[in-house]
Enzyme design. Structure first.
Site, PDB file in Angstrom:
ATOM      1  N   TRP A   1       7.384  -0.260   4.327  1.00  0.00           N
ATOM      2  CA  TRP A   1       7.865   0.516   3.176  1.00  0.00           C
ATOM      3  C   TRP A   1       9.264   1.054   3.397  1.00  0.00           C
TER       4      TRP A   1
ATOM      5  N   LYS B   1       4.226  29.765   3.255  1.00  0.00           N
ATOM      6  CA  LYS B   1       3.370  29.424   2.118  1.00  0.00           C
ATOM      7  C   LYS B   1       1.907  29.553   2.491  1.00  0.00           C
TER       8      LYS B   1
ATOM      9  N   HIS C   1      13.230  11.513   4.054  1.00  0.00           N
ATOM     10  CA  HIS C   1      12.605  12.782   4.377  1.00  0.00           C
ATOM     11  C   HIS C   1      12.516  13.723   3.182  1.00  0.00           C
TER      12      HIS C   1
ATOM     13  N   HIS D   1       0.850  -1.199   0.000  1.00  0.00           N
ATOM     14  CA  HIS D   1       0.000   0.000   0.000  1.00  0.00           C
ATOM     15  C   HIS D   1       0.885   1.249   0.000  1.00  0.00           C
TER      16      HIS D   1
ATOM     17  N   TYR E   1       9.034  15.629   0.905  1.00  0.00           N
ATOM     18  CA  TYR E   1       8.903  16.938   0.252  1.00  0.00           C
ATOM     19  C   TYR E   1       8.814  16.792  -1.256  1.00  0.00           C
TER      20      TYR E   1
ATOM     21  N   ARG F   1       1.135   1.014  15.051  1.00  0.00           N
ATOM     22  CA  ARG F   1       0.812   0.758  13.647  1.00  0.00           C
ATOM     23  C   ARG F   1       1.309  -0.626  13.256  1.00  0.00           C
TER      24      ARG F   1
ATOM     25  N   THR G   1       7.208  26.668   5.650  1.00  0.00           N
ATOM     26  CA  THR G   1       5.911  26.112   5.277  1.00  0.00           C
ATOM     27  C   THR G   1       4.807  27.072   5.680  1.00  0.00           C
TER      28      THR G   1
ATOM     29  N   GLU H   1      12.161  12.807   0.384  1.00  0.00           N
ATOM     30  CA  GLU H   1      11.094  12.185  -0.399  1.00  0.00           C
ATOM     31  C   GLU H   1       9.720  12.752  -0.038  1.00  0.00           C
TER      32      GLU H   1
ATOM     33  N   SER I   1      -0.472  26.774  -5.712  1.00  0.00           N
ATOM     34  CA  SER I   1      -0.065  28.151  -5.987  1.00  0.00           C
ATOM     35  C   SER I   1      -0.472  28.610  -7.378  1.00  0.00           C
TER      36      SER I   1
ATOM     37  N   SER J   1      14.685   5.738 -12.929  1.00  0.00           N
ATOM     38  CA  SER J   1      13.695   6.440 -13.739  1.00  0.00           C
ATOM     39  C   SER J   1      13.476   7.861 -13.238  1.00  0.00           C
ATOM     40  N   SER J   2      13.329   8.003 -11.923  1.00  0.00           N
ATOM     41  CA  SER J   2      13.060   9.335 -11.382  1.00  0.00           C
ATOM     42  C   SER J   2      14.233  10.271 -11.603  1.00  0.00           C
TER      43      SER J   2
ATOM     44  N   HIS K   1      14.683  12.720  12.415  1.00  0.00           N
ATOM     45  CA  HIS K   1      13.466  12.789  13.233  1.00  0.00           C
ATOM     46  C   HIS K   1      12.626  11.528  13.069  1.00  0.00           C
ATOM     47  N   HIS K   2      12.966  10.694  12.101  1.00  0.00           N
ATOM     48  CA  HIS K   2      12.305   9.393  12.006  1.00  0.00           C
ATOM     49  C   HIS K   2      12.978   8.370  12.920  1.00  0.00           C
TER      50      HIS K   2
ATOM     51  N   ASP L   1       8.858  21.084 -26.293  1.00  0.00           N
ATOM     52  CA  ASP L   1       9.033  19.771 -25.698  1.00  0.00           C
ATOM     53  C   ASP L   1      10.055  19.918 -24.586  1.00  0.00           C
TER      54      ASP L   1
HETATM   55  C1  HEA Z   1       0.315   8.921  -0.739  1.00  0.00           C
HETATM   56  C2  HEA Z   1       0.302   8.020   0.100  1.00  0.00           C
HETATM   57  C3  HEA Z   1      -0.868   7.336   0.736  1.00  0.00           C
HETATM   58  C4  HEA Z   1      -2.205   7.380   0.442  1.00  0.00           C
HETATM   59  C5  HEA Z   1      -2.910   8.157  -0.647  1.00  0.00           C
HETATM   60  C6  HEA Z   1      -2.869   6.521   1.383  1.00  0.00           C
HETATM   61  C7  HEA Z   1      -4.236   6.285   1.394  1.00  0.00           C
HETATM   62  C8  HEA Z   1      -4.887   5.546   2.360  1.00  0.00           C
HETATM   63  N1  HEA Z   1      -4.297   4.866   3.412  1.00  0.00           N
HETATM   64 FE1  HEA Z   1      -2.319   4.710   3.768  1.00  0.00          FE
HETATM   65  N2  HEA Z   1      -0.340   4.573   4.125  1.00  0.00           N
HETATM   66  C9  HEA Z   1       0.662   5.246   3.481  1.00  0.00           C
HETATM   67  C10 HEA Z   1       0.504   6.148   2.446  1.00  0.00           C
HETATM   68  C11 HEA Z   1      -0.725   6.452   1.853  1.00  0.00           C
HETATM   69  N3  HEA Z   1      -1.934   5.976   2.237  1.00  0.00           N
HETATM   70  C12 HEA Z   1       1.942   4.899   4.035  1.00  0.00           C
HETATM   71  C13 HEA Z   1       3.289   5.464   3.600  1.00  0.00           C
HETATM   72  C14 HEA Z   1       1.702   3.976   5.045  1.00  0.00           C
HETATM   73  C15 HEA Z   1       2.729   3.299   5.962  1.00  0.00           C
HETATM   74  C16 HEA Z   1       2.900   1.868   5.590  1.00  0.00           C
HETATM   75  C17 HEA Z   1       3.901   1.184   6.424  1.00  0.00           C
HETATM   76  O1  HEA Z   1       3.734   1.172   7.659  1.00  0.00           O
HETATM   77  O2  HEA Z   1       4.864   0.617   5.867  1.00  0.00           O
HETATM   78  C18 HEA Z   1       0.256   3.803   5.086  1.00  0.00           C
HETATM   79  C19 HEA Z   1      -0.387   2.986   6.012  1.00  0.00           C
HETATM   80  C20 HEA Z   1      -1.757   2.961   6.173  1.00  0.00           C
HETATM   81  C21 HEA Z   1      -2.417   2.374   7.293  1.00  0.00           C
HETATM   82  C22 HEA Z   1      -1.721   1.763   8.505  1.00  0.00           C
HETATM   83  C23 HEA Z   1      -1.447   0.336   8.343  1.00  0.00           C
HETATM   84  C24 HEA Z   1      -0.706  -0.161   9.513  1.00  0.00           C
HETATM   85  O3  HEA Z   1       0.173   0.520  10.020  1.00  0.00           O
HETATM   86  O4  HEA Z   1      -1.013  -1.279   9.950  1.00  0.00           O
HETATM   87  C25 HEA Z   1      -3.757   2.530   7.109  1.00  0.00           C
HETATM   88  C26 HEA Z   1      -4.787   2.076   8.041  1.00  0.00           C
HETATM   89  O5  HEA Z   1      -5.829   2.584   8.125  1.00  0.00           O
HETATM   90  C27 HEA Z   1      -3.930   3.222   5.864  1.00  0.00           C
HETATM   91  C28 HEA Z   1      -5.144   3.580   5.314  1.00  0.00           C
HETATM   92  C29 HEA Z   1      -5.291   4.325   4.148  1.00  0.00           C
HETATM   93  C30 HEA Z   1      -6.574   4.638   3.560  1.00  0.00           C
HETATM   94  C31 HEA Z   1      -7.908   4.224   4.086  1.00  0.00           C
HETATM   95  C32 HEA Z   1      -6.313   5.391   2.439  1.00  0.00           C
HETATM   96  C33 HEA Z   1      -7.336   5.960   1.493  1.00  0.00           C
HETATM   97  O6  HEA Z   1      -7.083   7.298   1.269  1.00  0.00           O
HETATM   98  C34 HEA Z   1      -7.377   5.245   0.202  1.00  0.00           C
HETATM   99  C35 HEA Z   1      -8.451   5.856  -0.650  1.00  0.00           C
HETATM  100  C36 HEA Z   1      -8.585   5.161  -1.953  1.00  0.00           C
HETATM  101  C37 HEA Z   1      -9.465   4.220  -2.208  1.00  0.00           C
HETATM  102  C38 HEA Z   1     -10.393   3.759  -1.170  1.00  0.00           C
HETATM  103  C39 HEA Z   1      -9.475   3.596  -3.555  1.00  0.00           C
HETATM  104  C40 HEA Z   1     -10.835   3.554  -4.124  1.00  0.00           C
HETATM  105  C41 HEA Z   1     -10.849   2.443  -5.095  1.00  0.00           C
HETATM  106  C42 HEA Z   1     -11.960   1.835  -5.463  1.00  0.00           C
HETATM  107  C43 HEA Z   1     -13.248   2.225  -4.910  1.00  0.00           C
HETATM  108  C44 HEA Z   1     -11.930   0.748  -6.440  1.00  0.00           C
HETATM  109  C45 HEA Z   1     -10.891  -0.289  -6.225  1.00  0.00           C
HETATM  110  C46 HEA Z   1     -10.853  -1.039  -7.465  1.00  0.00           C
HETATM  111  C47 HEA Z   1      -9.825  -1.465  -8.178  1.00  0.00           C
HETATM  112  C48 HEA Z   1      -8.421  -1.556  -7.681  1.00  0.00           C
HETATM  113  C49 HEA Z   1     -10.035  -1.871  -9.569  1.00  0.00           C
HETATM  114  N4  HEA Z   1      -2.701   3.476   5.312  1.00  0.00           N
HETATM  115  C1  HEA Z   2       3.755  14.921   2.183  1.00  0.00           C
HETATM  116  C2  HEA Z   2       4.454  14.404   3.064  1.00  0.00           C
HETATM  117  C3  HEA Z   2       4.875  14.965   4.388  1.00  0.00           C
HETATM  118  C4  HEA Z   2       5.026  16.270   4.790  1.00  0.00           C
HETATM  119  C5  HEA Z   2       4.831  17.528   4.001  1.00  0.00           C
HETATM  120  C6  HEA Z   2       5.453  16.199   6.143  1.00  0.00           C
HETATM  121  C7  HEA Z   2       5.732  17.323   6.914  1.00  0.00           C
HETATM  122  C8  HEA Z   2       6.282  17.288   8.182  1.00  0.00           C
HETATM  123  N1  HEA Z   2       6.533  16.156   8.920  1.00  0.00           N
HETATM  124 FE1  HEA Z   2       6.091  14.258   8.400  1.00  0.00          FE
HETATM  125  N2  HEA Z   2       5.943  12.359   7.748  1.00  0.00           N
HETATM  126  C9  HEA Z   2       5.508  11.945   6.528  1.00  0.00           C
HETATM  127  C10 HEA Z   2       5.139  12.746   5.481  1.00  0.00           C
HETATM  128  C11 HEA Z   2       5.198  14.130   5.514  1.00  0.00           C
HETATM  129  N3  HEA Z   2       5.541  14.900   6.564  1.00  0.00           N
HETATM  130  C12 HEA Z   2       5.470  10.520   6.462  1.00  0.00           C
HETATM  131  C13 HEA Z   2       5.044   9.697   5.257  1.00  0.00           C
HETATM  132  C14 HEA Z   2       5.906  10.058   7.690  1.00  0.00           C
HETATM  133  C15 HEA Z   2       5.978   8.628   8.214  1.00  0.00           C
HETATM  134  C16 HEA Z   2       6.940   7.760   7.585  1.00  0.00           C
HETATM  135  C17 HEA Z   2       6.781   6.418   8.170  1.00  0.00           C
HETATM  136  O1  HEA Z   2       7.217   6.245   9.334  1.00  0.00           O
HETATM  137  O2  HEA Z   2       6.197   5.538   7.510  1.00  0.00           O
HETATM  138  C18 HEA Z   2       6.207  11.246   8.474  1.00  0.00           C
HETATM  139  C19 HEA Z   2       6.704  11.185   9.763  1.00  0.00           C
HETATM  140  C20 HEA Z   2       7.154  12.298  10.450  1.00  0.00           C
HETATM  141  C21 HEA Z   2       7.915  12.217  11.659  1.00  0.00           C
HETATM  142  C22 HEA Z   2       8.394  10.945  12.349  1.00  0.00           C
HETATM  143  C23 HEA Z   2       7.356  10.430  13.223  1.00  0.00           C
HETATM  144  C24 HEA Z   2       7.741   9.146  13.810  1.00  0.00           C
HETATM  145  O3  HEA Z   2       7.822   8.159  13.097  1.00  0.00           O
HETATM  146  O4  HEA Z   2       7.971   9.137  15.022  1.00  0.00           O
HETATM  147  C25 HEA Z   2       8.155  13.511  12.038  1.00  0.00           C
HETATM  148  C26 HEA Z   2       8.941  13.884  13.244  1.00  0.00           C
HETATM  149  O5  HEA Z   2       9.387  14.925  13.412  1.00  0.00           O
HETATM  150  C27 HEA Z   2       7.539  14.369  11.058  1.00  0.00           C
HETATM  151  C28 HEA Z   2       7.566  15.750  11.104  1.00  0.00           C
HETATM  152  C29 HEA Z   2       7.098  16.566  10.079  1.00  0.00           C
HETATM  153  C30 HEA Z   2       7.192  18.027  10.106  1.00  0.00           C
HETATM  154  C31 HEA Z   2       7.716  18.857  11.232  1.00  0.00           C
HETATM  155  C32 HEA Z   2       6.679  18.461   8.914  1.00  0.00           C
HETATM  156  C33 HEA Z   2       6.602  19.897   8.477  1.00  0.00           C
HETATM  157  O6  HEA Z   2       7.083  20.038   7.173  1.00  0.00           O
HETATM  158  C34 HEA Z   2       5.203  20.455   8.576  1.00  0.00           C
HETATM  159  C35 HEA Z   2       5.225  21.950   8.475  1.00  0.00           C
HETATM  160  C36 HEA Z   2       3.835  22.553   8.378  1.00  0.00           C
HETATM  161  C37 HEA Z   2       3.185  23.226   9.350  1.00  0.00           C
HETATM  162  C38 HEA Z   2       3.762  23.373  10.708  1.00  0.00           C
HETATM  163  C39 HEA Z   2       1.810  23.771   9.128  1.00  0.00           C
HETATM  164  C40 HEA Z   2       1.717  25.163   8.587  1.00  0.00           C
HETATM  165  C41 HEA Z   2       2.511  26.173   9.298  1.00  0.00           C
HETATM  166  C42 HEA Z   2       2.006  27.295   9.869  1.00  0.00           C
HETATM  167  C43 HEA Z   2       0.578  27.654   9.795  1.00  0.00           C
HETATM  168  C44 HEA Z   2       2.991  28.229  10.483  1.00  0.00           C
HETATM  169  C45 HEA Z   2       2.944  28.360  11.942  1.00  0.00           C
HETATM  170  C46 HEA Z   2       3.184  27.082  12.641  1.00  0.00           C
HETATM  171  C47 HEA Z   2       4.020  26.922  13.671  1.00  0.00           C
HETATM  172  C48 HEA Z   2       4.938  27.968  14.135  1.00  0.00           C
HETATM  173  C49 HEA Z   2       4.042  25.605  14.383  1.00  0.00           C
HETATM  174  N4  HEA Z   2       6.924  13.609  10.108  1.00  0.00           N
HETATM  175 CU   LIG Z   3      10.404  13.241   7.799  1.00  0.00          CU
END
Ligand code: HEA
Ligand code: HEA
Ligand SMILES: [Cu+2]
Ligand code: CUA
Lengths: 285, 420, 650
Positions: free
Chosen positions: C158, C354, C276, C93, C280, C473, C351, C278, C291, C192-193, C325-326, C122
């Site tokens: 993942w 923005k 991390h 997933h 962004y 989780r 952030t 990634e 924007s 690819s990326s 921080h992870h 292009d």
């Molecule tokens: C961009 C990234 C992204 C997106 C979009 C989503 C979308 C969703 N995610 Fe997920 N998720 C992750 C990134 C994302 N996730 C990541 C990084 C993890 C961590 C995994 C890890 O621990 O390693 C995670 C883990 C994660 C968990 C935790 C699992 C666990 O720790 O045990 C859960 C549980 O609720 C969850 C739920 C969902 C749900 C309900 C959606 C929903 O938004 C999905 C909505 C979409 C649909 C519901 C599709 C609709 C489709 C149909 C209706 C038709 C289907 C038909 C065909 C395929 C033909 N996600």
């Molecule tokens: C689109 C992807 C995305 C983005 C943009 C961010 C944004 C941020 N993330 Fe997140 N993060 C993830 C995707 C993302 N993260 C994912 C996928 C994981 C889990 C990976 C995994 O374990 O599977 C994760 C996990 C993760 C962790 C680890 C948690 C853990 O496993 O224990 C932490 C810890 O610091 C963190 C911090 C932050 C912070 C500080 C930001 C900041 O960039 C956010 C900044 C934004 C704001 C704060 C809001 C707007 C700001 C204002 C309105 C200004 C005023 C605000 C203040 C002065 C507070 N993130």
């Molecule tokens: Cu991070």
């Protein structure tokens, strides 16, 4: 190469009017790629350094293993190849295809000597030093790091060879397959020569090391020796002039991007060499 | 609006559970919660302000109708550096408010404070796929083949209440993480790395914990419990632990008197807990420390026999009873533990029977039922339980496999429960 | 000003090689329709479309996997799927959503929109662009093979923490290759990326229309540039880490082998140095889209353009300094923890900038609440909430209770769905009229928005609480006595509402594609150059390369009509004098080279090294033919709008 050259119908190698910045696409691409490649090597070097500085018990002492003299020598050769590469770029920018070819060949040969040194070294470490990919983390990181660099050099050599062969593409390629086929055989001859030539060269060194002398060498390796001569001849034959070629000043950018790559690979070695070979001498005086 | 959202949270018990991070029972968790509250209130405040402005702008400047949409465009303003700069400054100030207590807490939670150092009790927790081993470094016990080694227990960590406990964290295989939410946040057990954490239970109590780093197939059911005891009770517990396994004397001609209960079939993932236990966990745990009233010495003896015959002893230590293995958890006092299979099932006869007869269905992939294909160096593999055929569900024993008959199962249960 | 001469030198040698005489090996496919035209395409719009379709497909696959997860968790002690299957589901997933849905969907917009925004015909290397797409597809296939073979899907999460990826812990039976598939698949996707990004970097820096200075670039293009830089600088770290795992698994090296002194923590560092940045990579394109949309529907320029751009750069830069921080719970020690805490919090500042500037953009605007605008506003709200929970994570002591709990799951779904996905869905709505000349009905568009918005919040808002209530989780089951039951049930129901919303969204899109209301050019009163061309855009994009006079170039054009008309006529005449519009030729070799990678890597996973070498030979052959066939190209003479008239191929 003056900036007014473009107006006179020549190519300005420092400015490309078709791009926004004036930098040719290929060059910009290469720069960006090299930035990325820095991170590749950065990750590998970091891996190596971490294990080097926190060695697990039983890690062999690199000082017992490395021959700094040998590696310094091949480092020098690699540096010199960069010089030849620069000369190749310089001559193609002047439209001098013949010199370019010679310089490319020189770069290839120097690159091969470097690679040969590495092959020898790896072989030596495995057989004499007992260091393998899988018997210590030091071995794993050492071979992976220097091996990745070696692969970069090898890719560079491949690229150089292909560019060299490319330089024989006739202006009139309407006969199509003809030059392509010739190019393919040209390439194969080249590869053959590298392999067979290396082999005979090593045999020669071996013969001398053992004190057997020329006679022994010729009687035991005549086939490969003659083979290399034949292949060398083939190479000359392929390189024979056959009318105007479609390679010239306009390809300077191709050679230049290749040069950027080659210099970069060189510079990376300048970093790897102290980090891998001289670390103990730097850190622990 | 936010308050409305909070109603179900408070009323529905969304924040109170055995692993709630809000219901803290010690200073480490307390500190961590305080930091959380700081971050919460600062961000909620910012959210309220920024959200109001955003909502206001959306409503105020919305085009009311088609005509409005096509009206002359508004003035094409490009920004206002002064506003932007001041907002940046405000954000930085808000972050400073968060950062100061955070930094303090980082140092506080890392190491037992100087003034408490003297009083610190030290244990080592070792992660295994998928159970925990606990080692009391200062409590030496005699070993079967002579010599002494630290006292070992499994899956239930008993600690003194009111004293800081330093837990050294180790692992024998992959990464695990040690987490008892009410006492302290988690710290990982990393291979080739010596981590530790400290925690302190203010009062005697019974706490739920769980492995919090994905460690393979049964990560979800790698759980454990922590029991904090008052000083005297703790010492008494230790004394008892250090002695060899309890032996129930049986006369040579004693007959098995217990009637066999039929435990029936059970489902995969069937719950293994009882509300009675949860009502007063510490009390229930205390009750388990005393021998059962209705012990059947003959049955226990048969169980002890079966324990050796079925090679359980090769994997499990039962000090004083021939059990010498250390692949599995130490069972010297399994009867006094409140859970089996690493906190998954409560230690009832039914659950124990279920575990002994079909461990593979209780805990997928566990290494009592399965053996590793690729043994990590240093790990002994031995024949495991018979496996069910995934297609038919039948058991097909092959040479050397362990298969427990219902009779043996009952005897083993009685025996293990006699080990108090 | 002898441009024509230099130009020809760089385009190739069409003067030397008249079409009729080329050998068959080099004859370029010139199909305009049919499967061949797609396989050999070098048109950035078609490649963008391919990326988009594939990404949406994988989004549905990833969504289906998410629904499996939610179904299993709906009630305690459920046995809907086995532990093994559950672990495979969350691994795939996440991998699917991140690498096969959000990233390629962003790439789809980069490809389709960015060249239009900078007034280019292009990208800089059209064939390389095709190659990047085919490689992406190859990587996606390798990752998903597990659905069809005995090995099953990868199951180590993942971020594949060592040593779970070593042969000792990840091979259930001899010959199990699910982990190898994951390793190979990600490596190919990385290549690819990186290739795609290098292409975008060169394109943006080097192919801007005259007058389009960097500080006039549309913000989306800026974010493309930053994302591309993040990709080329962060992917090497994971690629090397994956190479090391691959060597461990196949050649007995000891990088992460615990018994040989390997340090699993090293994997974590290498992974998150990539991981991390990634996240962004996933959010910056989204911010770029927002924007674009907010100013367009507020009918006002972006508030504080320079500082929005600058903050994008700062986010990218800081993003490289916060990876640990992870790893707050790995026992890094106090100083490192403190440093990473502070660095992470610092990201809130750019952030926030923005967010503030987006609000500034709305202020005093004329907001027309069309569907794209709804999604965009939804983004601002949801992303802000996700950001705040990010800040809570950044406070390391608090994170000790949150890490690996559902609080993290809630955080990242807020930023990933409420952030990236909302913005991408907004972008699809926004640019749909441009791509296909049709427009989604407002009613259905808004309906899908509200269902998605509600479903999303119902699913993920409660998960914050269950996380703080101690639910870890990656748990395939949980007990009913932990106080987690009601939230999980609600979240599952929410996920299905979300699923329905997404289904509505897609059905409406498909309907609109075939039957939707036709729109005129520039239906939203756009501000950037892509809106200046007919919809759908002609093959050559611009009849006349535009001359840019201001930021929001098209808005300026619309308000300075006469001046621009005259200029256009002049430029058109100049173009024609140079022989028309030069377009690149199609080519077979990108797809052939990529297929070599696919074949080779599948064999490699199977430990069939001969087959792997066979794949490499195909790669070599493809690359060699690619380089000798030359860039090719032909000339177009636009006659009237939309139709063009091609010269013979060169
Ligand atoms: C961009 C990234 C992204 C997106 C979009 C989503 C979308 C969703 N995610 Fe997920 N998720 C992750 C990134 C994302 N996730 C990541 C990084 C993890 C961590 C995994 C890890 O621990 O390693 C995670 C883990 C994660 C968990 C935790 C699992 C666990 O720790 O045990 C859960 C549980 O609720 C969850 C739920 C969902 C749900 C309900 C959606 C929903 O938004 C999905 C909505 C979409 C649909 C519901 C599709 C609709 C489709 C149909 C209706 C038709 C289907 C038909 C065909 C395929 C033909 N996600
Ligand atoms: C689109 C992807 C995305 C983005 C943009 C961010 C944004 C941020 N993330 Fe997140 N993060 C993830 C995707 C993302 N993260 C994912 C996928 C994981 C889990 C990976 C995994 O374990 O599977 C994760 C996990 C993760 C962790 C680890 C948690 C853990 O496993 O224990 C932490 C810890 O610091 C963190 C911090 C932050 C912070 C500080 C930001 C900041 O960039 C956010 C900044 C934004 C704001 C704060 C809001 C707007 C700001 C204002 C309105 C200004 C005023 C605000 C203040 C002065 C507070 N993130
Ligand atoms: Cu991070
Ligand atoms: Cu041990 Cu998860």
């Amino acid at each position: 190469m003056s900036s007014s050259a473009a107006a006179a119908g020549h190519i300005d190698h420092h400015h490309d009017a078709t791009t926004t910045t004036g930098i040719p696409h290929k060059k910009l691409f290469m720069w960006a790629f090299l930035a990325s490649d820095c991170m590749f090597f950065g990750s590998l070097i970091a891996t190596h350094l971490i294990y080097r500085l926190h060695p697990p018990v039983g890690t062999p002492d690199p000082r017992d293993l490395f021959s700094i003299e040998l590696t310094s020598g091949s480092t020098f050769v690699l540096l010199m190849s960069s010089l030849l590469m620069a000369l190749a770029v310089n001559s193609i920018q002047k439209g001098n295809v013949a010199t370019t070819r010679k310089m490319l060949l020189g770069t290839i040969v120097f690159g091969l000597i470097f690679l040969g040194g590495q092959v020898y070294e790896f072989n030596h470490f495995v057989k004499v030093g007992g260091l393998t990919l899988s018997n210590s983390v030091f071995g794993s990181t050492f071979y992976t790091l220097t091996g990745t660099h070696g692969t970069h050099v090898a890719i560079g050599i491949l690229w150089l060879v292909l560019m060299y062969i490319r330089s024989f593409k006739p202006v009139d390629d309407s006969a199509g397959q003809g030059w392509i086929l010739r190019g393919l055989f040209h390439f194969l001859t080249f590869t053959g020569l590298v392999v067979v030539g290396m082999y005979t060269l090593l045999a020669l060194i071996h013969a001398f090391e053992m004190g057997h002398g020329f006679g022994y060498y010729f009687s035991h390796h005549s086939l490969s020796f003659i083979g290399s001569l034949v292949l060398l001849g083939g190479l000359f034959w392929f390189a024979k002039p056959r009318g105007p070629v479609d390679f010239g000043e306009a390809n300077a950018i191709d050679v230049e991007s290749m040069g950027l790559y080659w210099h970069f690979v060189d510079i990376v070695w300048i970093v790897i060499f102290p980090v891998v070979y001289l670390l103990e001498y730097i850190v622990l005086p | 609006m936010l308050l409305v959202a909070l109603i179900p949270v408070v009323c529905g018990g969304w924040l109170s559970g055995p692993q709630s991070t809000f219901d803290t029972k010690g200073p480490v968790a307390e500190t961590q919660l305080d930091v959380f509250y700081v971050t919460l209130w600062v961000t909620v405040a910012i959210f309220a302000v920024v959200g109001s402005v955003l909502a206001y702008a959306t409503i105020k400047f919305k085009a009311r109708n088609e005509a409005d949409e096509h009206a002359e465009p508004p003035p094409q303003g490009h920004g206002n550096p002064l506003i932007e700069l001041s907002l940046i400054v405000v954000s930085i100030l808000a972050l400073v408010i968060i950062a100061v207590p955070t930094l303090k807490a980082i140092w506080y939670t890392y190491e037992v404070p100087e003034e408490l150092m003297e009083d610190t009790y030290e244990v080592t927790a070792i992660g295994h796929q998928w159970w925990f081993k606990f080692q009391y470094e200062d409590e030496m016990v005699p070993q079967p083949f002579g010599g002494e080694a630290p006292l070992v227990t499994a899956n239930e960590l008993v600690i003194p209440a009111g004293r800081p406990v330093k837990v050294n964290l180790r692992t024998v295989d992959v990464i695990h993480s040690f987490w008892v939410p009410k006492l302290a946040g988690k710290v990982d057990m990393m291979p080739n790395r010596g981590n530790h954490l400290w925690m302190l239970a203010d009062e005697p109590g019974y706490f739920w914990g769980q492995c919090a780093e994905y460690c393979g197939e049964s990560h979800a059911v790698m759980r454990f419990r922590v029991i904090a005891l008052a000083k005297d009770e703790f010492n008494a517990w230790l004394e008892n632990q250090k002695s060899p396994a309890r032996t129930v004397a049986a006369s040579a001609d004693a007959q098995i008197t217990t009637a066999f209960a039929d435990y029936g079939a059970f489902a995969v993932n069937q719950p293994g807990w009882t509300p009675e236990f949860d009502a007063d966990p510490l009390g229930s745990w205390n009750a388990l420390q005393a021998p059962n009233a209705d012990e059947d010495p003959a049955l226990i003896a048969a169980g002890r026999q079966a324990f050796i015959e079925n090679r359980c002893a090769g994997c499990h230590t039962v000090r004083g009873h021939d059990g010498i293995g250390n692949i599995g958890p130490d069972l010297t006092r399994i009867g006094s533990r409140s859970t089996i299979a690493a906190g998954l099932l409560e230690n009832t006869p039914k659950n124990l029977y279920r575990w002994i007869t079909e461990p593979d269905r209780v805990k997928p992939g566990n290494f009592m039922a399965h053996t590793r294909i690729v043994a990590p160096p240093g790990m002994i593999t031995m024949p495991g339980y018979t496996m069910r055929d995934p297609a038919t569900g039948d058991r097909n024993p092959t040479d050397g496999d362990i298969e427990i008959t219902p009779e043996e199962g009952h005897a083993l249960v009685a025996y293990l429960h006699s080990l108090k | 000003m002898d441009q024509s001469l230099t130009k020809n030198e760089f385009i190739g040698h069409e003067e030397h090689a008249p079409a009729a005489k080329r050998s068959w090996l080099f004859s370029r496919p010139d199909h305009k329709t049919g499967i061949v035209s797609w396989l050999t395409t070098v048109d950035h719009k078609r490649i963008g479309f391919l990326y988009g379709i594939s990404a949406l497909f994988f989004f549905l696959v990833g969504g289906a996997e998410a629904l499996m997860i939610r179904l299993q968790l709906a009630v305690p002690n459920n046995d809907f799927i086995s532990a093994q299957t559950y672990n495979e589901m969350f691994t795939m997933h996440a991998t699917t959503m991140i690498f096969l849905a959000v990233m390629p969907l962003s790439a789809a917009f980069f490809n389709y929109i960015m060249p239009l925004q900078i007034g280019a015909r292009d990208v800089a290397f059209p064939r390389l662009n095709g190659f990047a797409y085919w490689l992406f597809l190859a990587g996606a296939i390798v990752l998903n093979i597990g659905f069809f073979v005995k090995s099953g899907l990868p199951d180590m999460g993942w971020f594949g923490y060592a040593p779970l990826t070593s042969t000792a812990f990840s091979s259930e039976f001899a010959g199990d290759m699910s982990t190898d598939m994951w390793v190979m698949g990600l490596q190919i996707l990385g290549v690819s990326s990186v290739i795609g990004s290098l292409n975008f970097i060169v394109t943006i820096i080097n192919m801007r229309a005259p007058g389009l200075t960097m500080m006039r670039l549309p913000v989306f293009t800026w974010m493309t540039l930053f994302t591309a830089f993040l990709i080329i600088l962060s992917f090497p770290a994971i690629t090397i880490a994956l190479v090391e795992v691959m060597m461990d698994r196949n050649f007995g090296t000891l990088f992460f082998e615990v018994s040989g002194g390997g340090l699993p923590i090293l994997w974590q560092h290498l992974f998150w140095v990539f991981g991390h940045p990634e996240v962004y990579i996933l959010i910056l394109p989204a911010m770029g889209i927002i924007s674009e949309i907010l100013p367009c529907f507020s009918r006002k320029p972006l508030f504080g353009y320079p500082i929005v751009v600058f903050s994008g750069a700062v986010i990218g830069l800081l993003g490289f300094g916060v990876w640990s921080h992870h790893m707050f719970t790995t026992g890094m020690g106090t100083v490192a923890t403190a440093a990473f805490t502070v660095a992470t919090m610092a990201i809130a500042v750019p952030t926030g900038v923005k967010i503030f500037n987006w609000i500034g953009t709305l202020w005093n605007g004329h907001l027309s609440m069309r569907t794209p605008m709804m999604f965009a506003l939804g983004f601002v709200w949801m992303f802000m909430m996700g950001g705040f929970s990010g800040i809570m994570h950044a406070a390391a002591p608090a994170d000790a209770q949150q890490q690996d709990s559902y609080f993290v799951v809630a955080h990242f779904h807020y930023v990933l769905i409420g952030g990236s996905i909302f913005a991408l869905l907004a972008g699809i709505h926004y640019w749909f009229p441009l791509m296909f000349g049709r427009k989604v009905s407002e009613f259905w568009g808004k309906l899908s928005f509200w269902v998605i918005f509600a479903g999303f919040n119902i699913t993920f808002f409660p998960l914050h609480f269950v996380g703080l209530n101690g639910m870890p989780r990656r748990n395939f089951t949980y007990d009913g006595n932990m106080g987690w039951n009601s939230i999980n049930m609600i979240a599952t129901i929410g996920a299905f509402i979300l699923g329905i919303g997404i289904a509505v969204y897609f059905v409406v899109m498909i309907y609109t594609y075939f039957k939707g209301e036709k729109t005129k050019r520039d239906p939203w009163d756009g501000r950037t150059l892509e809106w200046s061309i007919p919809n759908p855009p002609p093959h050559h994009n611009f009849d006349v390369t535009p001359n840019v006079h201001a930021r929001d170039a098209y808005w300026y054009e619309k308000h300075h009509k006469a001046e621009i008309e005259a200029e256009k006529a002049k430029l058109a005449a100049e173009d024609e004098a140079h022989g028309g519009i030069h377009m690149p030729s199609n080519s077979w070799f990108p797809v052939i080279t990529a297929s070599g990678m696919l074949i080779g890597s599948i064999f490699f996973c199977n430990h069939n090294f001969l087959g792997a070498i066979g794949g490499l030979v195909i790669v070599f052959f493809g690359a060699w033919m690619w380089s000798v066939e030359g860039p090719g190209g032909y000339h177009l003479h636009p006659t009237k709008e939309g139709s063009d008239d091609a010269d013979a191929q060169h």
